[in-house]
Design a protein around this motif. Structure first.
Motif, short mmCIF file in Angstrom:
data_model
loop_
_atom_site.label_atom_id
_atom_site.label_comp_id
_atom_site.label_asym_id
_atom_site.label_seq_id
_atom_site.Cartn_x
_atom_site.Cartn_y
_atom_site.Cartn_z
N HIS A 119 0.84 -1.21 0.01
CA HIS A 119 -0.06 -0.05 -0.08
C HIS A 119 0.79 1.32 -0.10
CE1 HIS A 119 -0.33 -0.39 4.73
NE2 HIS A 119 0.93 -0.52 4.25
N SER A 160 0.73 3.48 1.97
CA SER A 160 0.72 3.96 3.29
C SER A 160 2.41 4.34 3.79
CB SER A 160 0.22 3.24 4.62
OG SER A 160 -1.15 3.13 4.03
N ARG A 212 0.24 -7.04 -4.48
CA ARG A 212 -0.06 -8.03 -3.48
C ARG A 212 -0.02 -9.38 -4.16
NH1 ARG A 212 -4.79 -4.47 -0.28
NH2 ARG A 212 -3.49 -2.73 -0.06
N GLN A 226 -3.06 3.04 -6.11
CA GLN A 226 -3.77 3.51 -5.19
C GLN A 226 -3.59 5.22 -5.08
OE1 GLN A 226 -2.37 1.72 -1.40
NE2 GLN A 226 -4.18 0.48 -0.93
N GLU A 242 -3.56 7.42 -1.55
CA GLU A 242 -4.03 7.65 -0.13
C GLU A 242 -3.81 9.03 0.22
OE1 GLU A 242 -2.43 4.60 2.34
OE2 GLU A 242 -3.16 2.94 1.49
N PHE A 249 -3.59 1.01 11.20
CA PHE A 249 -3.07 2.21 11.47
C PHE A 249 -3.99 3.37 11.67
CE2 PHE A 249 -4.15 2.20 7.06
CZ PHE A 249 -3.92 0.76 6.62
N PHE A 263 -6.80 8.25 4.55
CA PHE A 263 -7.87 7.62 3.81
C PHE A 263 -6.90 6.74 2.60
CE2 PHE A 263 -7.89 11.81 2.49
CZ PHE A 263 -7.65 11.75 1.07
N1 PHE Z 1 -3.79 1.40 3.33
C1 PHE Z 1 -5.10 0.77 3.46
C2 PHE Z 1 -5.19 -0.27 2.10
O1 PHE Z 1 -4.15 -0.36 1.57
C3 PHE Z 1 -6.10 1.99 2.94
C4 PHE Z 1 -6.33 2.64 4.25
C5 PHE Z 1 -5.29 3.97 4.01
C6 PHE Z 1 -7.18 2.63 4.94
C7 PHE Z 1 -5.65 4.91 5.22
C8 PHE Z 1 -7.32 3.52 6.11
C9 PHE Z 1 -6.74 4.75 6.11
O2 PHE Z 1 -6.12 -1.04 2.05
#
Ligand code: PHE
Length: 331
Positions: A158, A160, A184, A198, A200, A240, A296
């Motif tokens: 991700h 993140s 993944r 993604q 984020e 997180f 998010f």
């Molecule tokens: N990182 C999560 C994912 O890959 C998505 C997410 C990001 C959820 C930030 C909550 C907050 O699924």
């Protein structure tokens, strides 16, 4: 006479120049013709014949040059000059690039800047700093592509990880979106792929609340899917964020009445979100008593599927020109 025989021309202009030089009223041969009057009577017959021969030779030569030019240089029968020209082929932008850009543009208008980071990452940025327990299933070989075991290097699962990098580099207030490709370890099918994209988002400041998160996401949903779009947040879990939620938008096809796309529910899930867990802030050296934040994350393919009604995820990475050309007129 030899001069006439040796004449040479490469195009219509040169032929015309020769005509003017020799055969026009003021040309060389006409001048000779004018001089003919002064020729002695006993020579008139002989010179007259020569002059006429010269004029005929010059006329024939020019005619020959004209024919030659037209056949070789000018008109090629194998080309149909009346056929319309082929328009220049211009490339189209990939649908995922279009949608990613649209998402970024919406958040840019809301004050977010863009942060990017590497696809090959260490365990700390992908999991450790994000409050994943050591035995969390995402850390398993089944979900994550490992490049190296000791120390652990993975393909990020991700983006993140980019938020962690940003928190390590910037001081609050932080307001970023992190677009990028993630990996993944999933079997490839119409609904899952081993990589996807993604965007984020992360906002950290004093007094950031869940209400701020909800308002930003509502604004995003309405700009992305239309002003009548409704959202709903369902409680969920991410290591997180706390509290965490998943967000649905009212079905883009049936507008919430229930159809095959939303499986009769009227809602479509589009993203995960929540308030950044204090452990995550502390892991990045941000005082969780002073600052709060929300995060998010959404899949670009998922949004593109809903927007363009693409049923098979694999189409996005097969590079079938017939599919890609569909998006030519989209933007
Ligand atoms: N990182 C999560 C994912 O890959 C998505 C997410 C990001 C959820 C930030 C909550 C907050 O699924």
């Amino acid at each position: 006479m030899a001069e006439i025989e040796g004449l040479h021309a490469e195009n219509a202009e040169q032929i015309e120049a020769l005509r003017i030089k020799y055969l026009s009223k003021k040309g060389a041969i006409s001048a000779l013709m004018n001089d003919f009057r002064t020729v002695a009577p006993e020579q008139k017959r002989e010179i007259g014949q020569k002059l006429n021969a010269l004029k005929t030779a010059a006329t024939d030569k020019l005619e020959a040059l004209k024919n030659q030019y037209q056949q070789t240089d000018h008109i090629d029968d194998s080309i149909d000059l009346t056929r319309p020209a082929y328009p220049d082929e211009v490339g189209t932008r990939h649908p995922l690039s279009l949608v990613k850009q649209e998402i970024i543009d919406i958040f840019a208008r809301l004050g977010f800047s863009i942060a990017e980071g590497p696809e090959v990452e260490d365990d700390w940025h992908v999991y450790g700093a994000l409050n994943f327990a050591d035995d969390h299933p995402a850390r398993d070989m089944q979900d994550t592509f490992f490049i190296q075991q000791n120390p652990i290097v993975v393909l990020r699962s991700h983006t993140s990880s980019v938020q962690v990098r940003t928190m390590g580099q910037q001081k609050p207030p932080i307001r970023v979106v992190c677009p990028g490709r993630v990996y993944r370890n999933e079997a490839i099918s119409a609904r899952a792929h081993c990589f996807f994209h993604q965007v984020e988002g992360l906002y950290i400041d004093k007094n950031v609340s869940f209400a701020d998160l909800k308002q930003v996401l509502l604004q995003f949903a309405r700009e992305m899917f239309g002003p009548d779009t409704q959202i709903r947040l369902r409680p969920s879990y991410f290591p997180f964020t706390e509290p965490s939620a998943e967000m649905d938008v009212s079905c883009t096809l049936c507008k919430g009445k229930g159809c095959s796309m939303c499986k009769g529910s009227g809602w479509l899930e589009i993203l995960g979100c929540g308030m950044v867990d204090p452990n995550v802030l502390e892991a990045s050296g941000i005082d969780s008593k002073e600052y709060t934040g929300y995060a998010f994350g959404m899949g670009v393919e998922r949004i593109a599927n809903l927007k363009y009604r693409v049923k098979d995820l694999r189409l996005f990475s097969e590079n079938d020109q017939r599919f890609l050309d569909e998006f030519e007129a989209a933007h």
